[in-house]
Design an enzyme around this catalytic site. Structure first.
Site, PDB file in Angstrom:
ATOM      1  N   ASP A 113      -7.838  -5.374  -0.196  1.00 55.71           N
ATOM      2  CA  ASP A 113      -8.343  -5.998  -1.165  1.00 55.71           C
ATOM      3  C   ASP A 113      -8.089  -7.428  -1.366  1.00 55.71           C
ATOM      4  O   ASP A 113      -8.753  -8.290  -1.835  1.00 55.71           O
ATOM      5  CB  ASP A 113      -7.736  -5.435  -2.523  1.00 55.71           C
ATOM      6  CG  ASP A 113      -8.349  -3.979  -2.658  1.00 55.71           C
ATOM      7  OD1 ASP A 113      -9.420  -3.730  -2.573  1.00 55.71           O
ATOM      8  OD2 ASP A 113      -7.667  -3.055  -3.330  1.00 55.71           O
ATOM      9  N   HIS A 135       1.031  -1.159  -0.089  1.00 58.42           N
ATOM     10  CA  HIS A 135       0.068   0.128   0.102  1.00 58.42           C
ATOM     11  C   HIS A 135       0.995   1.277   0.062  1.00 58.42           C
ATOM     12  O   HIS A 135       1.999   1.212   0.779  1.00 58.42           O
ATOM     13  CB  HIS A 135      -0.884   0.143   1.325  1.00 58.42           C
ATOM     14  CG  HIS A 135      -2.130   0.950   0.960  1.00 58.42           C
ATOM     15  ND1 HIS A 135      -1.922   2.301   1.376  1.00 58.42           N
ATOM     16  CD2 HIS A 135      -3.420   0.870   0.705  1.00 58.42           C
ATOM     17  CE1 HIS A 135      -3.139   2.936   1.225  1.00 58.42           C
ATOM     18  NE2 HIS A 135      -4.030   2.106   0.431  1.00 58.42           N
TER      19      HIS A 135
HETATM   20  N1  ACO Z   1       4.494  -7.467  -5.044  1.00 62.66           N
HETATM   21  C1  ACO Z   1       5.580  -7.289  -5.169  1.00 62.66           C
HETATM   22  N2  ACO Z   1       6.424  -6.367  -5.216  1.00 62.66           N
HETATM   23  C2  ACO Z   1       6.005  -5.177  -4.586  1.00 62.66           C
HETATM   24  C3  ACO Z   1       4.402  -5.148  -4.366  1.00 62.66           C
HETATM   25  C4  ACO Z   1       3.651  -6.260  -4.473  1.00 62.66           C
HETATM   26  N3  ACO Z   1       2.475  -6.385  -4.466  1.00 62.66           N
HETATM   27  N4  ACO Z   1       4.319  -3.932  -3.995  1.00 62.66           N
HETATM   28  C5  ACO Z   1       5.360  -3.291  -4.031  1.00 62.66           C
HETATM   29  N5  ACO Z   1       6.193  -3.882  -4.520  1.00 62.66           N
HETATM   30  C6  ACO Z   1       7.647  -3.582  -4.564  1.00 62.66           C
HETATM   31  C7  ACO Z   1       8.040  -2.895  -5.938  1.00 62.66           C
HETATM   32  O1  ACO Z   1       8.463  -3.781  -6.819  1.00 62.66           O
HETATM   33  C8  ACO Z   1       8.937  -1.854  -5.665  1.00 62.66           C
HETATM   34  O2  ACO Z   1      10.258  -2.616  -5.267  1.00 62.66           O
HETATM   35  P1  ACO Z   1      11.949  -1.933  -5.890  1.00 62.66           P
HETATM   36  O3  ACO Z   1      11.580  -0.405  -5.013  1.00 62.66           O
HETATM   37  O4  ACO Z   1      12.875  -2.717  -5.492  1.00 62.66           O
HETATM   38  O5  ACO Z   1      11.498  -1.408  -7.398  1.00 62.66           O
HETATM   39  C9  ACO Z   1       8.766  -1.422  -4.096  1.00 62.66           C
HETATM   40  O6  ACO Z   1       8.011  -2.541  -3.594  1.00 62.66           O
HETATM   41  C10 ACO Z   1       7.817  -0.176  -4.152  1.00 62.66           C
HETATM   42  O7  ACO Z   1       6.954  -0.408  -4.628  1.00 62.66           O
HETATM   43  P2  ACO Z   1       5.848   0.952  -5.423  1.00 62.66           P
HETATM   44  O8  ACO Z   1       5.093   0.579  -6.369  1.00 62.66           O
HETATM   45  O9  ACO Z   1       6.970   1.997  -5.622  1.00 62.66           O
HETATM   46  O10 ACO Z   1       5.298   1.316  -3.992  1.00 62.66           O
HETATM   47  P3  ACO Z   1       3.970   2.103  -3.800  1.00 62.66           P
HETATM   48  O11 ACO Z   1       3.724   2.609  -2.570  1.00 62.66           O
HETATM   49  O12 ACO Z   1       3.935   3.280  -5.140  1.00 62.66           O
HETATM   50  O13 ACO Z   1       2.962   1.013  -4.333  1.00 62.66           O
HETATM   51  C11 ACO Z   1       0.881  -0.039  -4.664  1.00 62.66           C
HETATM   52  C12 ACO Z   1       1.762   0.750  -3.544  1.00 62.66           C
HETATM   53  C13 ACO Z   1       0.878   0.368  -6.024  1.00 62.66           C
HETATM   54  C14 ACO Z   1      -0.417  -0.510  -3.899  1.00 62.66           C
HETATM   55  C15 ACO Z   1       1.856  -1.529  -4.666  1.00 62.66           C
HETATM   56  O14 ACO Z   1       2.093  -2.074  -3.509  1.00 62.66           O
HETATM   57  C16 ACO Z   1       1.035  -2.653  -5.625  1.00 62.66           C
HETATM   58  O15 ACO Z   1       1.250  -2.736  -6.923  1.00 62.66           O
HETATM   59  N6  ACO Z   1       0.468  -3.595  -4.879  1.00 62.66           N
HETATM   60  C17 ACO Z   1      -0.264  -4.608  -5.652  1.00 62.66           C
HETATM   61  C18 ACO Z   1      -1.873  -3.932  -6.151  1.00 62.66           C
HETATM   62  C19 ACO Z   1      -2.604  -3.751  -5.007  1.00 62.66           C
HETATM   63  O16 ACO Z   1      -2.931  -4.735  -4.384  1.00 62.66           O
HETATM   64  N7  ACO Z   1      -3.313  -2.590  -5.083  1.00 62.66           N
HETATM   65  C20 ACO Z   1      -4.380  -2.000  -4.150  1.00 62.66           C
HETATM   66  C21 ACO Z   1      -3.733  -1.182  -3.243  1.00 62.66           C
HETATM   67  S1  ACO Z   1      -5.013  -0.633  -1.857  1.00 62.66           S
HETATM   68  C22 ACO Z   1      -6.141   0.205  -2.717  1.00 62.66           C
HETATM   69  O17 ACO Z   1      -6.130   1.142  -3.872  1.00 62.66           O
HETATM   70  C23 ACO Z   1      -7.618  -0.029  -2.101  1.00 62.66           C
END
Ligand code: ACO
Length: 426
Positions: free
Chosen positions: A361, A304
């Site tokens: 989710d 998140h």
């Molecule tokens: N699985 C694997 N790796 C992940 C995940 C994941 N679900 N989420 C983040 N990471 C990693 C990224 O690869 C990144 O790694 P790096 O820094 O080595 O490149 C690091 O964690 C940070 O990721 P970001 O995308 O920059 O983090 P951000 O805070 O922007 O992301 C997000 C948040 C978009 C929700 C992300 O965690 C994600 O894509 N999750 C999966 C989708 C999801 O469940 N979305 C629902 C969110 S809740 C909502 O909207 C109700």
């Protein structure tokens, strides 16, 4: 002494004021930065940018806190109803009994959808995603319910219409997509029970209201009701800042919520679990893929932007999930995979180091599936829940004396001035 931040640029020192929120959160007020210094800020994804002050929702991602109008979401999930939470978010305080009853009556009075709208529904191709349909239909509401006389009327009546009709429209789109007869709202049923009845009642099998499922839906919607300046809420505020009508602003919010990184994640979770099942239930492979930086695959329902400890809504949803599964005595291989995947990811160093925990989710997808909601309707369920938050934020923006048309800037990195080359010389 008033707190300020000093900025030194090209040998000059500028003082920027600090704004402090009621929970002690601090921000540098940069509203005069450009006129003063000629500088703008660059913040991809707005991760460090506050777009407004707000008194609706407080969240602390490190401590796992979420409160609506000061009330912890845990208390609302235990004691409140979705309708009461709607009132709280939009009006800023809990309703009296009379106010809540009045709201219920108004919702019943406004629950029908113009019959002509059914023609639209019937003409969408069968494979259309319900989020696309909902976004279009909410925008179309303006044509069926034109502008009212005063802004006050416009706000009160449009808000009631939207909140009540969206539920009818969502159930209607499901029925029509299945080729079934639309079920009309019933005045004797409350908000959540009415929705479930419109979704699942058929002439051959009348729907039996199960109070535990009604409560599960109530809690699901309470937990989704607002989440401060997330992607879809920011879309509503930004689109609304052009002073567009509320239907159009909400339609933009629905479109923004559709994405799999945002509200679409609940659908993506089930799709991911189905893929794992097709892969022989190999959840470990999914974990390895999520850790592989060369592979774009992510574990859906994990991580998140703000919650870096634990999503407090996920904790409540997990409990609700266990209760619903136990009650319905569901035996679903996808749910077994979900449990194994959750356990393995929580023990994995990658996920703990990156602070990636199951978000709401992850569990809500499972609860909705157990309730019989089709997967492609999951994000619509989220949208119905988020509607009061969008409305409250839009309403707050209307009253904000500092509100401006939303218009971010950029740092241009394209070619500098280049002469046009006539087509025969290229
Ligand atoms: N699985 C694997 N790796 C992940 C995940 C994941 N679900 N989420 C983040 N990471 C990693 C990224 O690869 C990144 O790694 P790096 O820094 O080595 O490149 C690091 O964690 C940070 O990721 P970001 O995308 O920059 O983090 P951000 O805070 O922007 O992301 C997000 C948040 C978009 C929700 C992300 O965690 C994600 O894509 N999750 C999966 C989708 C999801 O469940 N979305 C629902 C969110 S809740 C909502 O909207 C109700």
């Amino acid at each position: 002494m008033e707190d300020t931040v000093k900025l030194i640029f090209e040998g000059k020192t500028y003082e920027l004021p600090i704004v402090t929120g009621s929970e002690g959160e601090k921000a540098i007020d940069i509203s005069n930065l450009r006129p003063m210094t000629g500088l703008i800020t660059l913040d991809p994804g707005y991760a460090n940018t506050g777009s407004c002050t707000s008194s609706i929702t407080f969240m602390d991602g490190e401590k796992g806190i979420l409160r609506y109008r000061g009330i912890p979401v845990e208390q609302l999930a235990e004691h409140s109803s979705f309708l009461e939470t709607v009132y709280l978010l939009i009006n800023g305080r809990l309703p009296t009994k009379a106010e809540l009853n009045n709201m219920s009556v108004l919702f019943n009075d406004n629950s029908l959808v113009h019959e002509d709208m059914q023609i639209f529904y019937q003409n969408f191709p069968r494979a259309s995603h319900p989020m696309g349909i909902l976004s279009s239909m909410v925008n179309a509401l303006r044509s069926f319910y034109p502008e009212l006389q005063t802004l006050e009327e416009e706000i009160n009546i449009t808000v009631t219409r939207l909140l009540s009709k969206v539920r009818t429209m969502a159930a209607m789109s499901y029925k029509i997509s299945r080729g079934h007869k639309v079920v009309y709202p019933r005045p004797d049923l409350k908000y959540c029970a009415n929705f479930l009845n419109m979704m699942f009642d058929t002439p051959v099998k009348p729907y039996r209201i199960d109070e535990d499922l009604v409560r599960a839906l109530d809690v699901f919607w309470i937990l989704h009701a607002d989440h401060e300046q997330n992607c879809s809420t920011s879309a509503v505020r930004l689109v609304g800042s052009g002073r567009v009508n509320l239907y159009a602003a909400i339609s933009a919010g629905i479109a923004a919520l559709w994405g799999p990184l945002h509200g679409g994640a609940n659908q993506a979770v089930i799709e991911m679990l189905s893929d794992i099942q097709k892969d022989g239930g190999n959840y470990r492979r999914a974990i390895e893929r999520a850790k592989d930086k060369k592979d774009p695959f992510r574990l859906m329902g994990f991580g998140h932007r703000v919650y870096k400890a634990y999503d407090p809504r996920a904790r409540i949803m997990k409990k609700m999930c266990d209760k619903v599964l136990f009650k319905l005595k569901i035996n679903d291989p996808l749910l077994d995979i979900a449990k194994e995947l959750e356990e393995a990811a929580l023990k994995d160093d990658y996920f703990t180091e990156y602070n990636l925990y199951p978000n709401i989710d992850f569990y809500s997808g499972i609860v909705l599936r157990a309730m019989g909601i089709p997967t492609n309707m999951f994000t619509v369920m989220f949208a119905i829940g988020r509607l009061p938050g969008w409305i409250a934020q839009w309403k707050e923006s209307l009253d904000d004396p500092k509100w401006k048309l939303g218009r971010p800037r950029q740092i241009y990195i394209g070619p500098t001035q280049t002469d046009y080359i006539p087509i025969d010389q290229r």
